[in-house]
Design a protein around this motif. Structure first.
Motif, mmCIF file in Angstrom:
data_model
loop_
_atom_site.group_PDB
_atom_site.id
_atom_site.type_symbol
_atom_site.label_atom_id
_atom_site.label_comp_id
_atom_site.label_asym_id
_atom_site.label_seq_id
_atom_site.Cartn_x
_atom_site.Cartn_y
_atom_site.Cartn_z
ATOM 1 N N LYS A 63 -77.935 39.053 6.956
ATOM 2 C CA LYS A 63 -77.161 37.827 7.118
ATOM 3 C C LYS A 63 -77.729 36.721 6.233
ATOM 4 N N ARG A 64 -76.835 36.051 5.531
ATOM 5 C CA ARG A 64 -77.247 35.014 4.598
ATOM 6 C C ARG A 64 -77.243 33.619 5.247
ATOM 7 N N ALA A 65 -76.153 33.272 5.926
ATOM 8 C CA ALA A 65 -75.995 31.931 6.498
ATOM 9 C C ALA A 65 -76.504 31.921 7.933
ATOM 10 N N SER A 98 -70.586 41.901 6.262
ATOM 11 C CA SER A 98 -71.255 40.615 6.486
ATOM 12 C C SER A 98 -71.426 40.388 7.984
ATOM 13 N N ASP A 102 -71.557 34.198 7.920
ATOM 14 C CA ASP A 102 -71.285 34.402 6.497
ATOM 15 C C ASP A 102 -69.806 34.269 6.162
ATOM 16 N N GLY A 108 -68.486 31.217 0.180
ATOM 17 C CA GLY A 108 -69.794 31.711 0.589
ATOM 18 C C GLY A 108 -69.978 33.189 0.336
ATOM 19 N N PRO A 109 -70.855 33.843 1.119
ATOM 20 C CA PRO A 109 -71.212 35.248 0.891
ATOM 21 C C PRO A 109 -70.022 36.205 0.907
ATOM 22 N N ASN A 123 -66.735 42.163 9.124
ATOM 23 C CA ASN A 123 -67.604 41.088 9.587
ATOM 24 C C ASN A 123 -67.988 41.329 11.041
#
Length: 496
Positions: A63-65, A98, A102, A108-109, A123
């Motif tokens: 996970k990025r965010a 994702s 995200d 975004g990603p 997701n």
């Protein structure tokens, strides 16, 4: 989810990885995508998803965010994933995987995955419920699918954990809008064929089924039911006990408990005092009859008299005041907790959000228990929910009409009514919503036209009651700003 500080325990993260490997070992050609907390070789922790196929974990997506608003504190536990998460080839289809936040980020990603060639976006979510949240998700996903130009498979968990409730509502969203959606608050498995152009639904089991959007009352009622059921059962209890006053709050909690657990697992206790009216007892008995629950009467007057006599030397020369009123509530709390200890029943408390906001409750009295079912429901909405549930009861009302029409009262002194201590709820609730949910200040409320004296009094009550709320049991979150995870203010503060 969220695992909170369990993630800080190395053994917990290791044990989660063992379970991921067990799931992966059972996979064949069908890919399983499994969320888990990951720790890398240098000790960084990630909110991650394992791509499992042919008995192995083939890839890990991080996970990025990391959200840090509302109920979320993810940067306390996790590090952000790196840019450029890998895409996954599934039977010739390029898929971008994702996790939750995200997909909420503009450009975004998830958008980056589509730009890099993903034909389908998947997701994973632990998205908590609050009233109206489904509509927010749909709006965002339709916007994101349009931005990406590919369909999105949005999968959300179902069930309750502590104060949070997860409503599911998993869906497939194409460029043309929602093409498949599962019902809220119900665990389900479905097989869906997705047109990779993202414009229409083709064939498949249940293809094209879009579960209807629940109305406001139905959505919140379902949330309270599943939240109560999961909190009770997941914490090892089977039965609950509720103090029944003949008022609307204890009545709705009993009705929710019956829907959640069944009438045979709900126990009502009537605890009249010298100030209890005849109708409080008869209304509570009528409620038990309508709900079909076991109930008993334990009068608190002998204990009340004994306590007053015991304290008389210490109170000599002092006028009767709130002390004697609160003593009755605390005796009821002791009684309920004694039954809880003896029979293993969880005590459900009955205070609503309006009362909790202004401290219209007794610490270690009516706030004593295991779960505050309606702590995030304002008083006027309590009435609305009761009438909604009555209208959908095939056998007639569950909450007696007399309960819904009489003036609310704590009945701790002769002829007591709530409106003697508080403004009418028609005035109080909108003011509280602005101050609490809307984060308006006292000055802003006065500028908006509210009576300055009333605003000052109510805001002061809300602020002073923070120490009480910190000592209350967990309460189910059904609105966008609940006490606890959402609204966090210091007890010790003099800001006005």
């Amino acid at each position: 989810y969220p695992p909170e500080d369990l993630v800080l325990k190395r053994r917990f993260v290791d044990d989660c990885w063992v379970q991921v490997l067990r799931i992966a070992a059972m996979t064949g050609e069908c890919v399983a995508i499994v969320g888990f907390p990951e720790r890398d070789k240098v000790g960084r922790r990630f909110n991650a998803a394992a791509i499992c196929r042919n008995g192995l974990v083939e890839e890990v997506i991080r996970k990025r965010a990391l959200p840090t608003y509302d109920v979320f504190d993810e940067d306390r536990w996790f590090d952000p994933g790196e840019l450029g998460q890998p895409l996954v080839d599934i039977n010739g289809v390029t898929v971008g995987v994702s996790i939750c936040e995200d997909v909420w980020i503009d450009d975004g990603p998830v958008v980056a995955q589509a730009r890099d060639g993903a034909a389908l976006l998947v997701n994973l979510n632990g998205s908590p419920f609050h009233q109206g949240r489904l509509a927010e998700r749909v709006s965002m996903l339709e916007r994101r699918s349009e931005e990406c130009g590919v369909p999105i498979v949005y999968v959300n968990q179902v069930g309750g954990q502590d104060d949070l409730i997860f409503d599911g509502g998993s869906m497939v969203v194409g460029v043309g809008g929602v093409v498949e959606r599962l019902a809220q608050f119900v665990e389900a498995v479905n097989v869906v064929d997705v047109d990779l152009e993202g414009t229409r639904q083709t064939a498949g089991t249940g293809a094209g089924d879009v579960a209807p959007v629940l109305d406001r009352c139905e959505e919140v009622w379902a949330a309270l039911v599943i939240g109560t059921r999961d909190y009770v059962i997941k914490n090892g209890f089977t039965d609950v006990v509720i103090g029944l006053s003949g008022g609307v709050d204890s009545s709705i909690v009993a009705a929710i408990a019956v829907d959640a657990l069944g009438a045979d697992r709900v126990h009502g206790v009537l605890m009249p005092s010298r100030f209890s009216s005849d109708h409080s007892v008869s209304d509570a008995e009528a409620l038990c009859e309508l709900l079909g629950i076991e109930h008993r009467t334990i009068a608190i007057e002998p204990a009340h008299h004994a306590f007053l006599e015991m304290l008389a030397p210490s109170f000599e020369g002092r006028a009767i005041d709130l002390t004697e009123e609160n003593l009755q509530s605390r005796l009821r709390g002791v009684t309920l907790m004694a039954l809880s200890n003896k029979f293993g029943w969880m005590v459900l408390t009955t205070g609503n959000k309006s009362e909790s906001a202004v401290g219209y409750s007794t610490l270690y009295g009516d706030t004593a228990g295991g779960l505050a079912v309606i702590r995030d429901v304002y008083k006027l909405f309590v009435y609305e929910l009761c009438r909604w549930r009555n209208a959908r009861s095939p056998g007639g009302d569950l909450v007696p009409e007399s309960v819904l029409t009489k003036p609310p009262s704590a009945e701790l002194r002769p002829d007591q009514r709530d409106d003697q201590s508080l403004p009418p709820y028609e005035v109080l609730d909108p003011l509280l919503e602005s101050y609490i949910d809307g984060d308006r200040t006292e000055a802003e409320l006065i500028e908006a036209g509210h009576d300055p004296e009333m605003v000052g009094r109510i805001c002061r009550l809300v602020d002073l009651a923070e120490y009480k709320r910190r000592q209350n049991p967990p309460g189910l979150r059904v609105m966008s700003k609940a006490f606890g995870r959402d609204r966090r203010l210091p007890i010790t503060n003099r800001y006005r």
